[in-house]
Design an enzyme around this catalytic site. Structure first.
Site, PDB file in Angstrom:
ATOM      1  CE  LYS A  21     -74.880 142.997  16.353  1.00 38.91           C
ATOM      2  NZ  LYS A  21     -74.734 143.723  17.604  1.00 38.91           N
ATOM      3  N   GLY A  74     -73.467 149.016  21.941  1.00 37.71           N
ATOM      4  CA  GLY A  74     -72.149 149.382  22.449  1.00 37.71           C
ATOM      5  C   GLY A  74     -71.158 149.650  21.336  1.00 37.71           C
ATOM      6  CB  SER A 178     -61.978 141.101  20.130  1.00 39.62           C
ATOM      7  OG  SER A 178     -62.754 140.397  21.059  1.00 39.62           O
ATOM      8  CG  ASP A 277     -70.120 138.933  19.978  1.00 39.80           C
ATOM      9  OD1 ASP A 277     -70.246 139.289  21.163  1.00 39.80           O
ATOM     10  OD2 ASP A 277     -69.989 139.729  19.032  1.00 39.80           O
ATOM     11  NE  ARG A 308     -74.013 138.168  25.257  1.00 41.02           N
ATOM     12  CZ  ARG A 308     -73.658 138.849  24.183  1.00 41.02           C
ATOM     13  NH1 ARG A 308     -72.432 138.713  23.695  1.00 41.02           N
ATOM     14  NH2 ARG A 308     -74.500 139.673  23.587  1.00 41.02           N
ATOM     15  CE  LYS A 376     -77.790 145.351  21.998  1.00 42.26           C
ATOM     16  NZ  LYS A 376     -76.618 145.397  21.127  1.00 42.26           N
TER      17      LYS A 376
END
Length: 407
Positions: A21, A74, A178, A277, A308, A376
């Site tokens: 993605k 997002g 990240s 993630d 999360r 998603k």
């Protein structure tokens, strides 16, 4: 939301993960900005809802449509706000970003300070961030960006600033989290003929650059491969093919992390600031490992499709794991058998898939509420799980996994 029951069991066979993605978002944006003929390949059908959102929004920008529907993506939203402001789309009339699910509540206010003094105004509702109205033409100069909130702010600027008629500088005001996603952005830009130079505290970006079309093959996704890799770690006989071992995807870290779990130590501490993630499925792996595992520096997990930290904790607790939230992280006491039971996805695709893989190692299986959340990012997830030998009640795949029905 409908329920499905995933039974205990083992998987067997070969699986190829879906396209990345993160890679696909960036490639589609660059291709939409590019001059000339080129192709983005590797986007196997059915395409995830998030990638559909980026396709839809890039088409709307090209056609000068006022409203851009980001769905629940997002990444689409944060990457395209600067692009809309830099490309001139918001110069003559407002561009309005819309979204659904939890997206209107996910933070965007940092763009107000990032854009201050650069010719762009943002207008939010009083209590949420969407619909967001962007008006004006972004001007070059110095942009100050917090690195600890979301790398997507930085990636959006990197994609947009080469389009301006002057040079720009990005100064990071806090350490970058990240970072691999920023490296991915830079690599995609390079493939499309656009460059940015790293500096000790940020980046220098020359203006008046032009994206040039190319033939771009999207990589397979380590984030999604992680679910199958953890199933293999738990005992399933799986081969996971198609992954690029030279990828800059940060979630490639799952390979080394699972190798570390096999070292039979008593205690693990894993910094998840660069790999947020992976946390739901990494927590499943930790629950199956006879050790205490600390997942630390996960503050940004609270700002995802769900909180999360909370949802991973509650979901795994519901099926018998020993897990608790400590500060901005999770502590998992692993190694004891998981009973299974009833748990919910919280409309979060990664929670739904993590619970489905965890179910294979439980005594009684997992009755999962909200399984449709996988659309998603991985619409074919349950078709693949079933193909590989997973036993699932309450799921009718029909003729097309794009339109699977939940009884």
């Amino acid at each position: 939301m409908a329920d499905v029951l995933i039974h205990p069991g083992h998987l067997q066979g070969t699986v190829v993960p879906p396209p990345s993605k993160s890679d696909a978002h960036r490639a589609l944006i660059a291709a939409g900005l590019a001059r000339g003929d080129g192709h983005v390949t590797g986007l196997s059908e059915p395409v995830s809802e998030d990638i559909q959102a980026t396709r839809r929004c890039m088409k709307a920008l090209q056609e000068h449509t006022e409203y851009l529907d980001c769905g629940e993506s997002g990444t689409t939203l944060r990457l395209l706000i600067p692009v809309a402001a830099a490309s001139g789309a918001a110069k003559t009339r407002p561009v309005v970003f819309r979204g659904s699910g939890r997206l209107p509540h996910r933070p965007l206010a940092e763009y107000e300070s990032i854009f201050a003094g650069h010719g762009v105004s943002l207008s939010f509702p009083d209590d949420v961030y969407l619909p967001l109205t962007v008006q004006g033409q972004l001007t070059p100069g110095v942009f100050k960006v917090p690195g600890h909130i979301s790398s997507q702010y930085l990636s959006g600027l990197l994609l947009a600033l080469p389009l301006l008629d002057g040079d720009s500088v990005i100064q990071l005001t806090s350490p970058l989290e990240s970072a691999p996603y920023v490296d991915m952005t830079l690599e995609t830009m390079r493939r499309f003929g656009v460059l940015a130079d790293k500096t000790p505290d940020g980046f220098c970006i020359a203006g008046n650059q032009q994206y040039t079309a190319c033939n771009y093959a999207v990589e397979k996704d380590y984030s999604q491969a992680a679910f199958w890799l953890v199933a293999r770690y738990a005992g399933s006989d799986l081969k996971v093919n198609g992954l690029d071992r030279h990828s800059v995807q940060g979630d490639q870290a799952i390979l080394n992390l699972l190798e570390d779990f096999e070292e039979s130590r008593d205690h693990y501490v894993i910094d998840v600031s660069q790999i947020p993630d992976l946390v739901p499925i990494l927590a499943v792996a930790a629950a199956l490992t006879p050790a205490t595992t600390e997942l630390v520096n996960g503050a940004r997990l609270r700002l995802k499709e769900s909180d999360r930290l909370m949802t991973t904790c509650e979901a795994l607790s519901a099926i018998g794991a020993t897990i608790r939230i400590v500060g901005d992280g999770l502590v998992i006491g692993g190694g004891k058998p998981l009973d299974g039971g009833t748990a919910q996805s919280y409309n979060d695709h990664r929670i739904a898939m993590a619970l489905s893989i965890a179910a294979l190692s439980t005594r009684q299986g997992v009755r999962l509420s909200g399984a449709e959340a996988v659309r998603k990012s991985y619409p074919d997830f349950f078709r693949e799980l079933k193909r590989l030998g997973g036993e699932i009640d309450g799921l009718d795949l029909g003729q097309s996994s794009e339109n699977f029905d939940l009884w």
